[in-house]
Design a protein around this motif. Structure first.
Motif, PDB file in Angstrom:
ATOM      1  N   ASN A   6       0.784  -1.234   0.000  1.00  0.00           N
ATOM      2  CA  ASN A   6       0.000   0.000   0.000  1.00  0.00           C
ATOM      3  C   ASN A   6       0.819   1.290   0.000  1.00  0.00           C
ATOM      4  N   PHE A   7       2.132   1.194   0.283  1.00  0.00           N
ATOM      5  CA  PHE A   7       2.905   2.428   0.433  1.00  0.00           C
ATOM      6  C   PHE A   7       4.228   2.436  -0.340  1.00  0.00           C
ATOM      7  N   TRP A   8       4.538   1.394  -1.117  1.00  0.00           N
ATOM      8  CA  TRP A   8       5.888   1.273  -1.679  1.00  0.00           C
ATOM      9  C   TRP A   8       5.825   0.737  -3.103  1.00  0.00           C
ATOM     10  N   ARG A   9       6.687   1.253  -3.960  1.00  0.00           N
ATOM     11  CA  ARG A   9       6.823   0.736  -5.313  1.00  0.00           C
ATOM     12  C   ARG A   9       8.305   0.643  -5.678  1.00  0.00           C
ATOM     13  N   GLN A  10       8.702  -0.543  -6.149  1.00  0.00           N
ATOM     14  CA  GLN A  10      10.063  -0.784  -6.604  1.00  0.00           C
ATOM     15  C   GLN A  10      10.036  -2.024  -7.498  1.00  0.00           C
ATOM     16  N   PRO A  11       9.911  -1.830  -8.804  1.00  0.00           N
ATOM     17  CA  PRO A  11       9.770  -2.991  -9.698  1.00  0.00           C
ATOM     18  C   PRO A  11      11.000  -3.886  -9.751  1.00  0.00           C
ATOM     19  N   LEU A  12      12.194  -3.291  -9.535  1.00  0.00           N
ATOM     20  CA  LEU A  12      13.441  -4.050  -9.565  1.00  0.00           C
ATOM     21  C   LEU A  12      14.378  -3.537  -8.474  1.00  0.00           C
ATOM     22  N   PRO A  13      15.227  -4.418  -7.894  1.00  0.00           N
ATOM     23  CA  PRO A  13      16.191  -3.961  -6.881  1.00  0.00           C
ATOM     24  C   PRO A  13      17.151  -2.907  -7.411  1.00  0.00           C
ATOM     25  N   SER A  14      17.410  -2.927  -8.711  1.00  0.00           N
ATOM     26  CA  SER A  14      18.355  -1.973  -9.296  1.00  0.00           C
ATOM     27  C   SER A  14      17.751  -0.585  -9.481  1.00  0.00           C
ATOM     28  N   ILE A  15      16.455  -0.461  -9.243  1.00  0.00           N
ATOM     29  CA  ILE A  15      15.761   0.821  -9.371  1.00  0.00           C
ATOM     30  C   ILE A  15      15.445   1.349  -7.975  1.00  0.00           C
ATOM     31  N   THR A  16      15.746   2.601  -7.729  1.00  0.00           N
ATOM     32  CA  THR A  16      15.451   3.196  -6.429  1.00  0.00           C
ATOM     33  C   THR A  16      13.946   3.258  -6.234  1.00  0.00           C
ATOM     34  N   GLY A  17      13.467   2.664  -5.140  1.00  0.00           N
ATOM     35  CA  GLY A  17      12.038   2.642  -4.884  1.00  0.00           C
ATOM     36  C   GLY A  17      11.516   3.988  -4.408  1.00  0.00           C
TER      37      GLY A  17
END
Length: 527
Positions: free
Chosen positions: A293-304
């Motif tokens: 509900n509060f976080w988005r980060q599709p890949l570890p290499s991308i800053t969430g």
């Protein structure tokens, strides 16, 4: 030879003419009289305290291993496992179900093998889920069903609670059981908080409110498994060298299982689903709830973007654990039933407050599916979060402090209720003994001894049923009939609020409502 026993809250001692041997081979204590004030002050208290300390340590590790999936599941995707949200919620629920089922045999094991001996066995069994975990997370080809099997073995840690509580119940006098059981349980419950606090740091993720940054080498979940496997060995050795068995705690399984016929066992089990079931269920679900509900980060290499679950997930279990001994102390002082009713009132109010904060959230657009993630992975540097996602995350971040505060209140009151309900259990069985016998008679001594055995058995049974809530809560948050995560979360909290109302009504009707005439003699007012 002295015929001495301690089987529960207030039993007296039946002593013979000759002094008893304090120990026999295997660290067995034969002479144990905690209700004798002189014996307690000169001999009993230091021994009980030493056993309590190492019991807390072993139970703490048990809880940590039991809930290791609650936070590690949120890292599995970052380690290359393509599991859905539904699969992750089910994965964190499995150990809770198995742990609840194991609490019955674990309770029966204490009188069968001895508290010290069983602590050694149960601590060593923690090597199974930890070593299995270390294997599974290092192999990206590990299928989901293998993860489910390994997660199920983490239930060994959940069973530790019942045997530990049943064992410590034998060591303490009636007027100190609430505080002792509260401390024992709190030490175990803290294992949930610490695994959620330290695991992100151990495995190379960000943590400690962002003070620790994610490792450039990626996530290594197996590190946490090796640490807790080593600690399990330490707990086994500590039990061998520093704990004791009580001869007076001996009983046969049929005698212990007789508590299943007691109506009070099932009433207290119902109430414990509301207190402990909430604590363990919310603890397991909280990391994923924050992430969804509060976080988005599709890949570890991308800053969430948004609220990183690893920064805050441990707080619920922490405040709930710290509140548990407070609940035991308040129950010793004011009565377990009164404090339990206050706890359910607080849980009703705080869950309604959580629902209010959820109503202020903006629904996040669906997370990228597998195909979209694969496309993003081809060129992570060019990825940009859609404007709709950024706006929703920004709006939800403003609500998060209020959501977290309300959720922590739920944990506080569930912790208080955990302590107070466990004070009620021996008090209920003691009251049955006092009601059925006359003061100063041999019959009362026997009744207190028998009811004390039942109280310790009931602690395990009630703990087992209560822990089922730890399975039901994550499943309810993942309501299969609701496709949108926020709507499922709201529905779940409405269900939980209604259940707490039912628990409050039962507490008042059975343990606090004053009766007249013959009914008054059968009541439990004051427990």
């Amino acid at each position: 030879m002295t015929l001495t026993t301690n089987q529960g809250p207030d039993e007296s001692v039946v002593a013979g003419p000759s002094p008893a041997r304090e120990r026999r081979s295997g660290r067995w204590i034969e002479d144990w009289r905690p209700e004798d004030k002189e014996f307690w002050e000169t001999t009993g208290a230091p021994i009980a305290r030493r056993n309590l300390i190492w019991s807390i340590f072993a139970e703490h590790l048990g809880f940590s291993v039991w809930l290791i999936w609650s936070v590690s599941s949120a890292f599995l995707v970052a380690q290359g496992f393509a599991f859905s949200i539904e699969q992750l919620f089910f994965l964190i629920a499995i150990p809770n179900l198995v742990g609840s089922l194991l609490r019955v045999p674990y309770t029966l094991a204490v009188p069968k093998f001895g508290g010290r001996n069983w602590t050694m066995i149960s601590a060593s069994l923690l090597l199974v889920p930890t070593l299995g975990f270390a294997y599974a997370v290092t192999n990206p080809a590990t299928p989901y069903w293998v993860f489910c099997v390994i997660a199920a073995t983490a239930g060994f840690g959940g069973g530790n609670f019942a045997s530990s509580m049943a064992n410590i119940n034998f060591f303490y006098p009636a007027d100190k059981k609430g505080a002792a059981l509260g401390l024992n349980a709190a030490g175990g419950n803290l294992g949930v908080s610490l695994i959620q606090f330290f695991l992100p740091v151990l495995v190379g993720g960000a943590g400690i409110f962002g003070l620790v940054k994610a490792s450039e080498g990626g996530i290594h979940l197996e590190r946490a498994a090796w640490v807790y496997a080593g600690l399990a060995v330490v707990a086994t050795l500590a039990a061998f060298f520093f704990m004791d068995n009580l001869v007076g705690a001996r009983s046969n399984p049929r005698e212990q299982l007789s508590v299943l016929k007691e109506k009070q066992t099932w009433i207290m089990s119902f109430l414990y689903i509301g207190t402990f079931g909430s604590f363990i269920g919310y603890s397991a679900a909280m990391p994923l709830l924050i992430k969804v509900n509060f976080w988005r980060q599709p890949l570890p290499s991308i800053t969430g973007i948004g609220i990183n679950f690893a920064f805050y997930a441990f707080l619920g279990a922490l405040v709930g654990s710290m509140a548990r001994p407070l609940g035991g102390w308040l129950a010793d002082r004011y009565g377990g039933a009164r404090i339990t009713l206050v706890a359910f009132g607080g849980m009703i109010a705080s869950t309604l407050l959580v629902l209010f904060t959820l109503s202020r959230l903006t629904v996040l657009p669906p997370a990228p599916d597998k195909a979209q993630v694969a496309k993003i992975a081809e060129d992570p540097s060019s990825f940009q979060f859609p404007d709709a996602v950024v706006r929703a995350i920004d709006a939800n971040q403003e609500v998060f402090p209020f959501f977290l505060g309300a959720f922590l209140l739920v944990f506080v009151f569930s912790g208080i209720g955990n302590g107070s309900t466990y004070k009620m259990i021996p008090a209920i069985f003691r009251k049955d003994a006092l009601r059925a016998t006359a003061e100063g008679t041999p019959e009362r001594e026997l009744a207190l001894m028998t009811q004390g055995k039942k109280a310790s058995a009931a602690i395990g049974i009630i703990g087992a049923v209560g822990a089922v809530g730890g399975f039901l809560i994550p499943i309810t948050f993942n309501s299969p009939w609701v496709t949108e995560p926020l709507a499922a979360t709201k529905n779940a909290f409405w269900i939980f609020t209604a259940f707490y109302v039912a628990c409050a009504v039962v507490t008042w009707a059975v343990y606090l409502r004053k009766r007249s005439g013959a009914a008054a003699d059968k009541g439990y007012v004051g427990v």
